[in-house]
Motif scaffolding. Structure first.
Motif, short mmCIF file in Angstrom:
data_model
loop_
_atom_site.label_atom_id
_atom_site.label_comp_id
_atom_site.label_asym_id
_atom_site.label_seq_id
_atom_site.Cartn_x
_atom_site.Cartn_y
_atom_site.Cartn_z
N ARG A 119 -10.50 3.83 -4.88
CA ARG A 119 -9.18 4.24 -4.40
C ARG A 119 -8.75 3.31 -3.26
O ARG A 119 -7.58 2.86 -3.23
N ALA A 120 -9.66 3.01 -2.35
CA ALA A 120 -9.32 2.12 -1.24
C ALA A 120 -8.93 0.73 -1.75
O ALA A 120 -7.97 0.13 -1.26
N ARG A 144 0.84 -1.21 0.00
CA ARG A 144 0.00 0.00 0.00
C ARG A 144 0.87 1.25 0.00
O ARG A 144 0.59 2.23 -0.69
N SER A 145 1.94 1.21 0.79
CA SER A 145 2.80 2.39 0.89
C SER A 145 3.46 2.71 -0.45
O SER A 145 3.60 3.88 -0.82
N LEU A 146 3.87 1.69 -1.18
CA LEU A 146 4.50 1.93 -2.48
C LEU A 146 3.48 2.42 -3.51
O LEU A 146 3.81 3.25 -4.36
N ARG A 147 2.27 1.89 -3.42
CA ARG A 147 1.23 2.34 -4.36
C ARG A 147 0.91 3.81 -4.14
O ARG A 147 0.73 4.57 -5.10
N PRO A 171 -1.46 6.59 -11.76
CA PRO A 171 -2.15 7.40 -10.75
C PRO A 171 -3.25 6.60 -10.06
O PRO A 171 -3.80 5.65 -10.62
N LEU A 172 -3.55 6.98 -8.85
CA LEU A 172 -4.68 6.42 -8.12
C LEU A 172 -5.95 7.17 -8.48
O LEU A 172 -5.89 8.31 -8.95
#
Length: 614
Positions: free
Chosen positions: A370-371, A259-262, A287-288
């Motif tokens: 996004r989540a 998650r942190s890298l995304r 992009p998210l």
């Protein structure tokens, strides 16, 4: 972007770490040498297992204390390197991490270091491998990445390049802009770590307090932006030394890491101006979905076995009951825009107490996507005929976060309950903030979850003294301050005497009036000692009439340069309690100086209750 993670980040056996990395979606791993040494599997078996899982083995690390030494020691070091290169061939790993010398170097001569690295490069060529030279922040002579890059340039060997580690660069305050001066072909590997901004020796900081990107205070988007501009397109790997991560479930830790890298991928694109394309960029980045900032907290779900006690407490505070849901075993209580969904704990599951949060957003589908893109787990809400569809995900601590559409005076799901029994006093307006207790292994993951999914921004953390130990508190808030979530770290080793710092705070237009009305309905607030009010009088010179009313109603007080804060607490029901707050003239805090008094009062109340004879 090719993602990787060092096995040192995760708890468990080497095989468990490989499985966790694969399940979290990483492309590859770094093999930390102690993990290999402790493994009962041969290098060939580990290589086959990684291939079976579809993971690349990207780096073997670390090789230490090589350069800047005398001739005799250099010969020994080359012998050591040959053995490791042979091992790498068996593993199928092409790159080895070489840390700058911290112990055996006797000279800081860059020409000498370069000549010795060149000899290492000649040896590496015989084995078909590469060496990535990293400047450790505590290196004896080499502690700066620009210096390491200069030595690599002087070595002038195709098998010798640099490893860039964000912790070693940013912890020393070095400017990452000079990364753009290093040719991409000479950047052999990149390691990432965030960290809280601390004042301590850099070695201890590195060994115990590294965090995943987005959980600390480093500007990693700028670091990555400069890296992307070089044209580097190799692995971007996480190397996190953290005592908590190495004691936590490896699957959960790996998902938090991914998650942190995304999130960092998205933030890097923003830093670059919205595109990873350009003059030299090769690394792809996605992009998210856009952040959907929460407009408000439209409900909080409580799960408690003492449901009758909670009903009575809500009645005393002026809430109205809507009755049971038409198809689910929950009920709704409301006052103003504050809504509490009340139910019993799920069977055979420890109750999270605050089981769920409903947030109003402009576009629930975008917030949900996004989540999901940030590796949250979808929650499937059973829907009866005519029920309002709600989309939700699970937070790291197991609680639920649902998204509803903003702009509605009363959300449509409210119709699934009955009409309110009465309209109440209206002195409570909305939910002011939610305070969630976090088990030690979920605290940093919780901070990252709420930041990455909702763009809630971390406020300075603080530690509050309690009879059961120090409680670390981290507030995350929306830009407009309407949505506030405080995460409290349960003290390690907390026993049954501990009061979990978990509660819902409601915003009131008149706390004193509400406290008086609640008392008339039989409410007994948390008792605050008289010593506290003596201190308040001395600290703030409160008007005697106000002070007497505060004392009579057990209402606490705080003041800052902008305004005043009045608040009172209920007694805990199980592991949850309620708070009512009034913010005057723009006060933005939480009465931090009052927290130790509240924690001590709750502790005393619980002990007194337990000691009463049956």
């Amino acid at each position: 972007m090719r993602t990787s993670i060092a096995t040192v980040c995760l708890m468990g056996t080497l095989d468990q770490k490989l499985v966790a990395a694969k399940e979290a979606g990483f492309d590859g791993v770094e093999i930390f040498e102690p993990d290999l040494i402790a493994s009962p599997k041969s290098p060939e078996e580990i290589r086959a297992r990684a291939q079976e899982l579809g993971l690349s083995l990207d780096l073997y690390q670390p090789f230490r204390d090589f350069e800047g030494v005398g001739p005799d020691l250099l010969e020994q070091n080359l012998r050591r390197a040959a053995a490791k290169f042979s091992l790498m061939n068996r593993l199928g790993i092409e790159t080895m991490l070489l840390c700058s010398n911290v112990a055996t170097a006797r000279s800081g001569d860059e020409q000498l270091a370069a000549a010795q690295l060149r000899e290492l490069g000649v040896l590496a060529e015989r084995f078909g491998v590469r060496v990535a030279y990293e400047a450790l922040a505590w290196g004896k002579f080499v502690d700066d990445y620009e210096q390491a890059a200069r030595i690599v340039r002087l070595a002038d060997h195709p098998r010798i390049g640099v490893c860039l580690d964000s912790f070693h660069i940013l912890s020393k305050g070095h400017d990452p802009q000079a990364i753009e001066t290093i040719p991409a072909a000479k950047i052999f590997f990149v390691q990432l770590a965030d960290a809280p901004i601390l004042s301590m020796d850099v070695l201890s900081w590195s060994r115990h307090h590294r965090l995943f990107p987005g959980e600390g205070g480093f500007d990693l988007a700028a670091f990555m932006g400069h890296l992307v501009r070089t044209g580097y397109d190799g692995p971007v790997s996480l190397e996190i030394f953290n005592d908590t991560f190495r004691q936590s479930d490896p699957r959960a830790t790996a998902i938090d890491a991914r998650r942190s890298l995304r999130l960092l991928e998205d933030e890097t694109l923003t830093w670059l101006g919205g595109s990873s394309g350009g003059r030299t960029e090769q690394m792809s980045a996605r992009p998210l979905p856009a952040v959907e900032p929460p407009a408000d907290i439209n409900y909080v779900e409580l799960r408690t076995g003492a449901i009758d006690d909670m009903r009575l407490l809500l009645e005393q505070l002026g809430f109205s009951s809507h009755g049971r849901h038409r198809s689910k075993s929950v009920e709704l209580w409301s006052q103003g825009a504050a809504r509490v969904v009340l139910g019993r704990p799920e069977p055979n599951q420890p109750p999270p107490t605050v089981a769920g949060i409903g947030l109003s957003v402009r576009n629930p589908a975008t917030a949900f996507q996004r989540a999901i893109d940030l590796f949250a787990t979808e929650i499937h809400r059973p829907e009866g005929p005519g029920d309002e569809p709600l989309v939700g995900v699970r937070a790291p601590d197991g609680s639920e976060v649902f998204f509803g559409r903003e702009g509605e005076t009363a959300p449509r799901w409210v119709r699934e309950f009955g009409e309110p029994s009465n309209r109440g006093t209206g002195l409570i307006e909305r939910v002011d903030h939610i305070n969630l207790a976090q088990p030690w292994q979920h605290f940093d993951a919780g901070v990252l979850f709420f930041h990455s999914v909702l763009d809630l921004r971390s406020q300075p953390s603080m530690e509050v003294a309690a009879p059961v130990g120090l409680v670390r508190s981290q507030v995350l808030r929306a830009a407009d301050g309407v949505v506030r979530i405080a995460l409290n770290l349960v003290p390690s080793g907390a026993n049954e005497d501990a009061i979990l710092p978990q509660h819902i705070a409601f915003a009131s237009s008149d706390v004193l009036a509400l406290a008086r009305e609640a008392r008339e309905r039989g409410f007994h607030p948390l008792d605050i000692p008289a010593n506290y009010y003596d201190d308040i009088e001395a600290r703030y010179d409160v008007h005697p009439e106000l002070l007497n009313e505060l004392k009579k109603l057990n209402v606490m007080y705080d003041r800052d340069e902008t305004g005043e804060f009045l608040h009172f607490y209920t007694h805990p029901i199980g592991t949850v309690f309620l708070e009512v707050v009034e913010r005057r003239d723009g006060y933005e805090g939480y009465g931090a100086l009052n927290a130790p008094v509240r924690l001590a009062a709750q502790y005393q109340q619980r002990r007194a209750t337990r000691e009463v004879p049956a």
